[in-house]
Scaffold this motif. Structure first.
Motif, PDB file in Angstrom:
ATOM      1  N   GLY A  96       0.829  -1.201   0.000  1.00 42.32           N
ATOM      2  CA  GLY A  96       0.000   0.000   0.000  1.00 42.32           C
ATOM      3  C   GLY A  96       0.865   1.252   0.000  1.00 42.32           C
ATOM      4  O   GLY A  96       1.966   1.254   0.548  1.00 42.32           O
ATOM      5  N   TRP A 120       0.550   5.433   0.858  1.00 44.98           N
ATOM      6  CA  TRP A 120      -0.232   6.511   1.448  1.00 44.98           C
ATOM      7  C   TRP A 120       0.331   7.861   1.029  1.00 44.98           C
ATOM      8  O   TRP A 120       1.545   8.036   0.951  1.00 44.98           O
ATOM      9  N   ARG A 169      -4.965   6.119  -0.026  1.00 45.06           N
ATOM     10  CA  ARG A 169      -4.161   4.893  -0.061  1.00 45.06           C
ATOM     11  C   ARG A 169      -4.428   4.150  -1.359  1.00 45.06           C
ATOM     12  O   ARG A 169      -5.568   4.032  -1.804  1.00 45.06           O
ATOM     13  N   ASP A 209      -3.167   0.477  -3.568  1.00 45.09           N
ATOM     14  CA  ASP A 209      -2.428  -0.786  -3.600  1.00 45.09           C
ATOM     15  C   ASP A 209      -1.698  -0.929  -4.926  1.00 45.09           C
ATOM     16  O   ASP A 209      -2.263  -0.668  -5.987  1.00 45.09           O
ATOM     17  N   ASP A 257       2.645  -0.957   4.227  1.00 49.24           N
ATOM     18  CA  ASP A 257       2.240   0.315   3.629  1.00 49.24           C
ATOM     19  C   ASP A 257       3.415   1.275   3.644  1.00 49.24           C
ATOM     20  O   ASP A 257       4.065   1.449   4.684  1.00 49.24           O
ATOM     21  N   GLY A 260      -5.902   2.953   9.711  1.00 48.68           N
ATOM     22  CA  GLY A 260      -5.805   2.142   8.506  1.00 48.68           C
ATOM     23  C   GLY A 260      -7.059   1.348   8.236  1.00 48.68           C
ATOM     24  O   GLY A 260      -8.151   1.657   8.709  1.00 48.68           O
ATOM     25  N   ARG A 263       0.200  -4.470  10.537  1.00 48.73           N
ATOM     26  CA  ARG A 263       0.590  -3.549   9.479  1.00 48.73           C
ATOM     27  C   ARG A 263       1.984  -3.010   9.761  1.00 48.73           C
ATOM     28  O   ARG A 263       2.348  -2.755  10.904  1.00 48.73           O
TER      29      ARG A 263
END
Length: 369
Positions: free
Chosen positions: A138, A140, A149, A151, A218, A239, A250
């Protein structure tokens, strides 16, 4: 020419519904199988339906229950095949394609029967998913209306394939980091420090691959804004889970955050350092399984003591250049390797025939490898 199949209208108290089927010259044998498979469900004779899509179907998979009887088969020159299979109280349609995918649909007189027929039909029918060198990560960033966000699949090699790119003095700690499981987490901060071009970013991609079963990774593209904007920080910290069936850990990746964790960070960034520490082991991090990975080009002694205090770091690894012996072994030649060894970036440059001088670091962009 058209043919109409008429089903008598049921009695008023019957759960069955009428159905008409029109077949003309434009219809194929596969269309007929589709209509016959749908008929028991449409009329209500078999009111329960289950469907599955399969990939990588084994060539020897029959996709036929032991008690089933094949009543229709239609093949197409492109390699597709459709079959209608019947059993006691159930009807099965199987469509197989040349690319080894298949669609299996079952109708039955009960929910339990439909589920059991589907389970028997698809059991061990697929080959295991092949290993891939990609992993979902991910990204951000702070947009006009808050955090955003996205992917993206990134290339990530297995640790066993790239461990030789790192000096022996760091490999033990890196081996241990790659092998971490949720039950092993003791400290929420991962600190990778060392000169540019030593492969810190490559390490993080490999870590995302190694941890993909239990941790969502992320990357925060604007970490300087993250810790200066409480609203943005809360969005990222809370998140969301990409897997609806289970909540995963995460890992937030912050690259080249020298100003945030340097010894003068408090004076330079205000509350940024405090919010980072609060995310790793303060109230903000409570109730959320969040790890933070930071890469920096600073030496350890130039980092803020609060960042490197005992118990805060899950891993604290100096990722340096390979020694001369390690660099010569990696390259297969001593040509171009100086007495102090070489970084991974320098070794790739030598291999490609490019002249290598002192590694320069652009503070605005970093040197990603």
């Amino acid at each position: 020419m058209s043919v109409i199949k008429e089903v008598p209208f049921p009695a008023p108290d019957s759960p069955e519904l009428p159905m008409n089927i029109w077949i003309d010259d434009a219809d194929s044998a596969i269309d007929v199988i589709d209509a016959l498979a749908l008929s028991p469900f449409a009329t209500g004779v078999q009111p329960w339906s289950r469907l599955a899509s399969l990939e990588r179907v084994r060539p020897d998979a029959t996709l036929t229950p032991a008690s089933g009887r094949v009543v229709r088969t239609a093949s197409v020159e492109d390699g597709s095949e459709s079959r209608l299979i019947c059993g006691d109280g159930w009807t099965l349609r199987v469509i197989r394609h040349r690319n080894r995918t298949a669609t299996v649909s079952v109708t039955a007189v009960s929910e339990e029967l439909a589920s059991s027929v589907l389970k028997e039909t698809t059991k061990d029918a697929e080959e295991p998913e092949p290993e891939t060198d990609h992993v979902e990560m991910g990204f951000w960033w702070r947009g006009t209306h808050g955090g955003t966000r996205s992917d993206k699949p990134i290339t990530a090699q297995q640790w066993a394939e790239i461990s030789g790119n790192y000096p022996e003095r760091a490999r033990g700690a890196l081996d241990a980091l790659m092998a971490v499981k949720p039950s092993d987490v003791n400290g929420r901060l991962i600190l990778l420090h060392g000169p540019p071009g030593t492969g810190k970013t490559t390490l993080l991609r490999s870590l995302a691959q190694q941890w993909r079963d239990w941790c969502q990774v992320d990357c925060v593209l604007d970490p300087e804004r993250l810790f200066n904007d409480p609203g943005y920080l809360m969005e990222v910290a809370v998140g969301y889970d990409t897997d609806e069936d289970r909540r995963r850990w995460r890992l937030l990746v912050l690259e080249d955050c020298d100003e945030l964790i340097s010894s003068s960070a408090k004076a330079q960034t205000g509350q940024g350092l405090s919010r980072l520490l609060n995310l790793t082991d303060g109230l903000l991090g409570q109730g959320r399984d969040v790890l933070v990975a930071i890469t920096t080009n600073e030496d350890l002694e130039r980092l803020h003591p609060a960042v490197v205090r005992p118990g805060r770091c899950l891993a604290q690894v100096e990722v340096g250049a390979l020694t001369r012996d390690e660099a010569v072994k990696w390259l297969g030649s001593a040509e171009g390797v100086g007495p102090s060894g070489a970084t991974l970036a320098e070794l790739y440059a030598i291999r490609q025939g490019r002249a290598v001088g002192p590694v320069a670091h652009d503070e605005s962009t970093g040197l990603y490898l």
